[in-house]
Scaffold this motif. Structure first.
Motif, PDB file in Angstrom:
ATOM      1  N   PRO A  34     -22.745  11.466  -2.660  1.00 53.96           N
ATOM      2  CA  PRO A  34     -22.286  11.778  -2.165  1.00 53.96           C
ATOM      3  C   PRO A  34     -21.549  13.099  -1.542  1.00 53.96           C
ATOM      4  CG  PRO A  34     -21.051   9.927  -2.955  1.00 53.96           C
ATOM      5  CD  PRO A  34     -22.643  10.365  -3.947  1.00 53.96           C
ATOM      6  N   GLY A  35     -21.294  14.095  -1.375  1.00 48.03           N
ATOM      7  CA  GLY A  35     -20.621  15.083  -0.680  1.00 48.03           C
ATOM      8  C   GLY A  35     -19.160  15.076   0.134  1.00 48.03           C
ATOM      9  N   PRO A  36     -18.761  15.833   0.291  1.00 49.56           N
ATOM     10  CA  PRO A  36     -16.828  15.896   0.072  1.00 49.56           C
ATOM     11  C   PRO A  36     -16.757  14.743   2.211  1.00 49.56           C
ATOM     12  CG  PRO A  36     -18.213  18.552   0.374  1.00 49.56           C
ATOM     13  CD  PRO A  36     -18.944  17.196   0.242  1.00 49.56           C
ATOM     14  N   GLN A  37     -17.799  14.951   2.910  1.00 46.21           N
ATOM     15  CA  GLN A  37     -17.282  14.497   3.853  1.00 46.21           C
ATOM     16  C   GLN A  37     -18.140  12.683   3.293  1.00 46.21           C
ATOM     17  OE1 GLN A  37     -19.386  16.951   3.743  1.00 46.21           O
ATOM     18  NE2 GLN A  37     -18.377  17.965   5.007  1.00 46.21           N
ATOM     19  N   GLU A  38     -18.056  12.612   2.640  1.00 45.12           N
ATOM     20  CA  GLU A  38     -18.369  11.327   1.415  1.00 45.12           C
ATOM     21  C   GLU A  38     -17.234  10.590   0.934  1.00 45.12           C
ATOM     22  OE1 GLU A  38     -22.344   8.601   2.491  1.00 45.12           O
ATOM     23  OE2 GLU A  38     -22.757  11.309   1.784  1.00 45.12           O
ATOM     24  N   PRO A  39     -16.189  10.819   0.293  1.00 49.24           N
ATOM     25  CA  PRO A  39     -15.089  10.780  -0.860  1.00 49.24           C
ATOM     26  C   PRO A  39     -15.666   9.369  -1.329  1.00 49.24           C
ATOM     27  CG  PRO A  39     -14.558  10.985   1.162  1.00 49.24           C
ATOM     28  CD  PRO A  39     -15.913  11.015   1.872  1.00 49.24           C
ATOM     29  N   GLU A  40     -15.258   9.478  -2.406  1.00 47.52           N
ATOM     30  CA  GLU A  40     -15.142   8.142  -3.040  1.00 47.52           C
ATOM     31  C   GLU A  40     -14.205   7.445  -3.392  1.00 47.52           C
ATOM     32  OE1 GLU A  40     -16.110   8.774  -6.699  1.00 47.52           O
ATOM     33  OE2 GLU A  40     -18.297   9.356  -7.143  1.00 47.52           O
ATOM     34  N   GLU A  41     -14.103   5.999  -3.255  1.00 48.07           N
ATOM     35  CA  GLU A  41     -12.639   5.375  -2.352  1.00 48.07           C
ATOM     36  C   GLU A  41     -11.230   5.990  -3.934  1.00 48.07           C
ATOM     37  OE1 GLU A  41     -12.080   2.738  -0.260  1.00 48.07           O
ATOM     38  OE2 GLU A  41     -13.829   3.525   0.813  1.00 48.07           O
ATOM     39  N   GLU A  42     -10.898   5.500  -3.370  1.00 50.95           N
ATOM     40  CA  GLU A  42      -9.245   6.177  -4.050  1.00 50.95           C
ATOM     41  C   GLU A  42      -9.106   5.118  -5.412  1.00 50.95           C
ATOM     42  OE1 GLU A  42      -5.722   8.162  -2.470  1.00 50.95           O
ATOM     43  OE2 GLU A  42      -6.566   7.211  -0.968  1.00 50.95           O
ATOM     44  N   GLY A  43      -9.092   5.402  -6.350  1.00 53.57           N
ATOM     45  CA  GLY A  43      -9.659   4.430  -8.054  1.00 53.57           C
ATOM     46  C   GLY A  43      -7.846   3.287  -7.628  1.00 53.57           C
ATOM     47  N   GLU A  44      -7.624   2.435  -8.349  1.00 51.02           N
ATOM     48  CA  GLU A  44      -6.106   1.393  -8.199  1.00 51.02           C
ATOM     49  C   GLU A  44      -5.430   1.884  -8.500  1.00 51.02           C
ATOM     50  OE1 GLU A  44      -7.047  -2.341 -10.290  1.00 51.02           O
ATOM     51  OE2 GLU A  44      -8.919  -2.678  -8.844  1.00 51.02           O
ATOM     52  N   GLU A  45      -4.381   1.961  -8.157  1.00 52.43           N
ATOM     53  CA  GLU A  45      -3.042   2.932  -8.812  1.00 52.43           C
ATOM     54  C   GLU A  45      -2.219   2.295  -9.385  1.00 52.43           C
ATOM     55  OE1 GLU A  45      -0.538   4.050  -5.112  1.00 52.43           O
ATOM     56  OE2 GLU A  45      -2.437   4.327  -4.209  1.00 52.43           O
ATOM     57  N   GLU A  46      -1.338   2.076 -10.311  1.00 54.59           N
ATOM     58  CA  GLU A  46       0.052   1.546 -11.340  1.00 54.59           C
ATOM     59  C   GLU A  46       0.404   0.819 -10.269  1.00 54.59           C
ATOM     60  OE1 GLU A  46       0.635   4.158 -14.085  1.00 54.59           O
ATOM     61  OE2 GLU A  46      -1.163   4.302 -15.625  1.00 54.59           O
ATOM     62  N   PRO A  47       0.925   0.215 -10.743  1.00 55.06           N
ATOM     63  CA  PRO A  47       2.298  -0.682 -10.144  1.00 55.06           C
ATOM     64  C   PRO A  47       2.900  -0.103 -10.149  1.00 55.06           C
ATOM     65  CG  PRO A  47       1.418  -2.253 -11.462  1.00 55.06           C
ATOM     66  CD  PRO A  47       0.715  -0.823 -11.647  1.00 55.06           C
ATOM     67  N   ALA A  48       4.166   0.900  -8.416  1.00 62.80           N
ATOM     68  CA  ALA A  48       5.349   1.697  -8.470  1.00 62.80           C
ATOM     69  C   ALA A  48       6.288   0.709  -9.099  1.00 62.80           C
ATOM     70  CB  ALA A  48       5.555   2.071  -6.799  1.00 62.80           C
ATOM     71  N   LEU A  68      20.634  -2.145  -3.930  1.00 63.15           N
ATOM     72  CA  LEU A  68      19.724  -2.838  -5.072  1.00 63.15           C
ATOM     73  C   LEU A  68      19.235  -3.817  -4.003  1.00 63.15           C
ATOM     74  CD1 LEU A  68      22.073  -3.902  -7.813  1.00 63.15           C
ATOM     75  CD2 LEU A  68      20.445  -1.932  -8.382  1.00 63.15           C
ATOM     76  N   ASP A  69      19.279  -4.212  -3.481  1.00 62.91           N
ATOM     77  CA  ASP A  69      18.214  -5.152  -2.330  1.00 62.91           C
ATOM     78  C   ASP A  69      16.918  -4.080  -1.640  1.00 62.91           C
ATOM     79  OD1 ASP A  69      19.702  -7.668  -2.933  1.00 62.91           O
ATOM     80  OD2 ASP A  69      20.667  -7.163  -1.294  1.00 62.91           O
ATOM     81  N   GLU A  70      17.534  -3.583  -1.139  1.00 65.39           N
ATOM     82  CA  GLU A  70      17.017  -2.708  -0.872  1.00 65.39           C
ATOM     83  C   GLU A  70      15.094  -1.714  -1.798  1.00 65.39           C
ATOM     84  OE1 GLU A  70      16.572   1.607   2.216  1.00 65.39           O
ATOM     85  OE2 GLU A  70      17.885   0.253   2.217  1.00 65.39           O
ATOM     86  N   ILE A  71      16.092  -0.614  -2.961  1.00 63.08           N
ATOM     87  CA  ILE A  71      14.673  -0.463  -3.928  1.00 63.08           C
ATOM     88  C   ILE A  71      14.259  -1.713  -4.740  1.00 63.08           C
ATOM     89  CG2 ILE A  71      16.085   1.624  -2.997  1.00 63.08           C
ATOM     90  CD1 ILE A  71      16.933   1.865  -5.702  1.00 63.08           C
ATOM     91  N   ASP A  72      15.177  -2.449  -4.889  1.00 64.14           N
ATOM     92  CA  ASP A  72      14.459  -3.185  -6.103  1.00 64.14           C
ATOM     93  C   ASP A  72      13.803  -2.287  -7.332  1.00 64.14           C
ATOM     94  OD1 ASP A  72      13.765  -5.606  -7.706  1.00 64.14           O
ATOM     95  OD2 ASP A  72      11.874  -5.925  -6.668  1.00 64.14           O
ATOM     96  N   PRO A  73      14.840  -2.144  -8.394  1.00 58.66           N
ATOM     97  CA  PRO A  73      14.756  -1.277  -9.885  1.00 58.66           C
ATOM     98  C   PRO A  73      15.013  -1.388 -10.687  1.00 58.66           C
ATOM     99  CG  PRO A  73      17.349  -1.617  -8.831  1.00 58.66           C
ATOM    100  CD  PRO A  73      16.434  -2.209  -8.090  1.00 58.66           C
ATOM    101  N   ARG A  74      13.150  -0.996 -11.184  1.00 62.46           N
ATOM    102  CA  ARG A  74      13.644  -2.292 -12.988  1.00 62.46           C
ATOM    103  C   ARG A  74      13.961  -2.277 -13.544  1.00 62.46           C
ATOM    104  NH1 ARG A  74      12.792  -3.929 -16.405  1.00 62.46           N
ATOM    105  NH2 ARG A  74      11.050  -4.121 -17.614  1.00 62.46           N
TER     106      ARG A  74
END
Length: 781
Positions: free
Chosen positions: A31-45, A89-95
């Motif tokens: 596939p060329g630039p008009q048919e991009p591959e799907e984005e890979g899985e992202e790491e959990p934010a 804290l309730d809104e952003i739920d930090p790690r």
């Protein structure tokens, strides 16, 4: 691996003796630039929060790994109970929550409670204490100014860099600056996101963003759940059970028609941070109203298609910063930038009186065209996908082009070399190949003969044995050594030079990261407003009008957005809260007549603020003693009424009709009694689901019980007991039921007696009398 074979003749099964052949891997269609591959899985934010509290003020900064951005909140006053911090804290739920080891008693107590909240598992934040010296003001400023930020050009002088950062970060907010310094220290120590990288690779920071919690409506999590603004459900797919939840039937669910991930994220943010800023609200409504016009439908659909190509730019920029860029990243970025240019051109043709269109037209600068042009002219998408690495197009670097020509000309050249090598080999050797292996060089490959058993048999005069692989012996000859010196390691040279070009291209893109970030902000905003316009068109929503002079709310024919989708017929209702009239509305009516739905549809249209705040009370006193529940409800309403003009807008739905009949509330214009209109048709009760002034005469619980399918005898007994309670008479058990129970007990005792064997010598009648007959006597007599 390039391979060239020289053999005397060809057989149907392969090269035969006396014939030379050359083979290279075939390039498949990709596939060329008009048919991009799907984005890979992202790491959990993950979000890492740093907080300081001193002298009644709060300083907050946090790092979001999803976009590698630091968010900061200017110093804000907070109560000793730290309600503002709890809201954050309730809104952003930090790690993790980072703070100074030197804290006062209030913060220590708050963090102790936070660490012990078992209901937050498995996301209970980690509490991290750093030495107070790490939060020093001067050292924090130094960390901020000396940071390596990709969005700041290298050409900037130190003074220019200070001025640039000062335009973004308010250095006069001392607590916030100290919190930023502590956060940078924590990120550098933990190496968030770059744990496996070399130590000289720093944590990527792609920008600083300001966030505030002022001019916002305060809504707690229970309210979001009760009003079905959000509703999470387990995902039905067995493949996604472990990945989390999906949105159920909710207001967010029916309005979320966003095409890009960041649009959906912004819509959720608007729901969790509802604003009271009338200018902001009206600017959003202007866009929605524009796209609701029939003549603008085609434009809305075209913009929606373009927004579908706006992908996760922060993730790509983060990979560029870490030199982890994939081939698909270049395709996705190329498509994103060109789609952004399409959005810009479209918005330039739209009315510039609408602020969003003007912002997109102006801020989607020519830097986007520069980025797209660079990527399109440099990156060979087809070749990159074929080789699974970054490759460049021809005519970019003459040296690379020359080396590629030499590499492509190797087959015919190596065929001739193989023929010459075969002439000098033992006549027992039927064929040979000259192969090229990156990092190793050119080798002579010879088939293993049956006589070559031991390692000592591999030695051939004039050749240096290298290794055995797949029944083929590989050697260095004088000619292959000459080829190494003449041609060198072409593959590695080409790869190194193309990697250098990729790094230069990455630097060009990262230097323009600010415009890409702004593209994402504005595109996601447009995405949300297009989604809301689409929902408004399909469901027939009307534009609300806000007036700072109207201290209340006026709703004409309001509809519950979820209930009208589930019910066959839905009856709209109006509501109005004035200045000093009807601020407390007591709504009575039969069960299932629509009181709760009426409250919910009102709640969705009212802002929250001090004397303008909205209080919804439904089923107050449920589960408590009737008298206690009634007394508490009356006391709470009287407390609000005592506030006079500052009384909040209160809607109370209740079945405590005694609240009105016993006149437990003071009379006056602040109180208004409403009921749900019904009509008795013989034994049937007809619901009109319409609010009207007045008080319900009865709760009609028996009718509701009949609709629920309870037995008629049970309903009749319920009416009888209710009448006895209302008249103050004693409640006696039903004689018929009592006699039926006595007969059952007698029959059970007779059956046990008939089963006795009186001729059994081991039978003890005294035991039977004491254990069976006497205990049963109390229920029989």
């Amino acid at each position: 691996m390039a391979s060239v074979a020289a053999t005397p003749a060809r057989t149907p099964n392969g090269p035969g003796p006396g014939e030379a052949s050359a083979s290279f891997p075939t390039v498949a269609s990709v596939p060329g630039p008009q048919e991009p591959e799907e984005e890979g899985e992202e790491e959990p934010a993950e979000i890492h929060l740093c907080v300081l509290w001193n002298s009644g003020y709060l300083g907050i900064a946090y790092y979001d790994t999803s976009d590698s951005t630091i968010h900061f909140m200017p110093d804000a006053p907070d109560h000793e109970s730290l309600k503002l911090l709890q809201r954050v804290l309730d809104e952003i739920d930090p790690r993790s929550v980072v703070t100074s080891a030197k804290q006062d008693e209030n913060m220590t107590r708050f963090l102790g409670k936070l660490a012990s909240q078992e209901h937050r598992e498995p996301k209970r934040p980690e509490i991290i204490f750093l030495p107070s010296v790490d939060f020093g003001l001067e050292i924090s400023k130094q960390r901020l100014l000396s940071g390596n930020y990709s969005f700041i050009p290298d050409s900037m002088t130190t003074t220019e860099k200070i001025l640039f950062l000062s335009s973004i970060i308010p250095f006069d907010c001392l607590l916030m600056v100290r919190a930023l310094g502590g956060l940078l220290k924590f990120l550098g120590r933990r190496r968030i996101g770059v744990e496996l990288e070399e130590y000289n690779v720093s944590v990527p920071i792609l920008g600083f963003k300001k966030f505030v919690l002022t001019n916002l409506v305060s809504i707690d999590q229970d309210t979001y759940s009760v009003l079905q603004i959000f509703k999470s459900e387990s995902h039905p797919s067995v493949y996604k059970v472990a990945s989390g939840l999906k949105e159920g039937l909710s207001l967010f669910g029916i309005l979320n028609r966003c095409r890009c991930k960041w649009g959906e994220k912004l819509l959720r943010l608007w729901f969790t941070r509802p604003t009271q800023d009338l200018g902001e609200l009206n600017s959003r409504l202007d866009v929605i109203q524009f796209f609701l016009l029939p003549q603008n439908l085609d434009m809305a659909q075209m913009l929606h298609r373009l927004l579908g190509h706006i992908k996760n730019v922060p993730l790509i920029l983060k990979r560029m910063k870490l030199s982890h860029t994939k081939v698909s990243d270049w395709q996705v970025l190329y498509k994103t930038v060109y789609s952004a240019l399409g959005l810009r051109d479209a918005c330039r043709s739209l009315p510039q009186s609408i602020q969003l269109f003007q912002d997109i037209a102006q801020e989607f600068s020519d830097d986007l065209h520069h980025i797209a042009s660079l990527i399109g002219k440099v990156v060979d998408f087809e070749g990159s996908l074929a080789e699974n690495r970054f490759t460049v197009l021809p005519n970019i670097d003459p040296e690379i082009d020359e080396k590629k020509r030499r590499l492509m000309g190797l087959p015919s050249f190596l065929t001739e070399v193989a023929r010459k090598e075969l002439e000098n080999l033992d006549s027992r050797i039927p064929s040979c190949s000259v192969i090229y292996i990156p990092l190793i060089g050119f080798l002579l490959s010879i088939p293993r003969l049956p006589s070559m058993v031991e390692t000592s048999d591999f030695e051939i005069e004039g050749l240096d044995f290298m290794f055995l692989s797949e029944e083929k012996l590989h050697y260095r000859s004088a000619r292959t050594k000459e080829l190494d010196a003449l041609l060198g390691d072409l593959h590695c040279d080409i790869r190194d030079q193309e990697t250098l070009l990729m790094h230069q291209l990455q630097c060009q893109v990262l230097a323009r990261a600010a415009v890409l970030t702004r593209v994402l902000d504005l595109a996601s905003r447009l995405d949300v407003l297009l989604a809301l316009a689409s929902a408004a068109r399909d469901y027939g929503y009307s534009r609300p009008r806000y007036s700072p002079q109207l201290l209340g709310v006026r709703i004409q024919n309001g509809r519950h957005p979820l209930m009208e989708l589930c019910a066959r017929t839905f009856v709209p209702n109006s509501a109005e809260c004035g200045r000093d009239i009807g601020r407390v509305k007591v709504i009575t009516g039969p069960n299932s007549s629509g009181k709760s739905i009426y409250l919910k549809q009102v709640a969705k249209a009212v802002n929250n603020a001090t004397e303008r705040s909205l209080v919804l009370v439904d089923e107050f006193g449920k589960g408590t003693n009737t008298v206690d529940g009634l007394a508490l409800l009356a006391a709470v309403i009287r407390h609000w009424l005592a506030l006079g003009p500052t009384c909040p807008h209160v809607f109370v739905a209740t079945n405590f009709l005694s609240l009105v009949h016993l006149q437990l509330l003071p009379q006056g214009p602040l109180v208004q009694y409403l009921t749900m209109e019904t009509c008795e048709d013989g034994d049937d009760l007809v619901f009109f689901y319409q609010v009207c002034e007045g008080v319900a005469r009865a709760s009609h619980a028996s009718h509701t019980a009949t609709q629920a399918g309870l037995p008629e005898k049970l309903i009749a007994r319920g009416k009888q007991v209710s009448d006895l309670i209302r008249s103050g008479k004693p409640i006696k058990p039903v004689q018929e039921l009592l006699k039926e129970k006595q007969m059952e007990n007698c029959q059970t005792l007779v059956d046990k007696f008939l089963k006795l064997d009186l001729e059994d010598p081991s039978l003890d009648l005294d035991i039977f009398m004491s254990q069976e007959v006497l205990p049963a006597a109390t229920t029989i007599l």
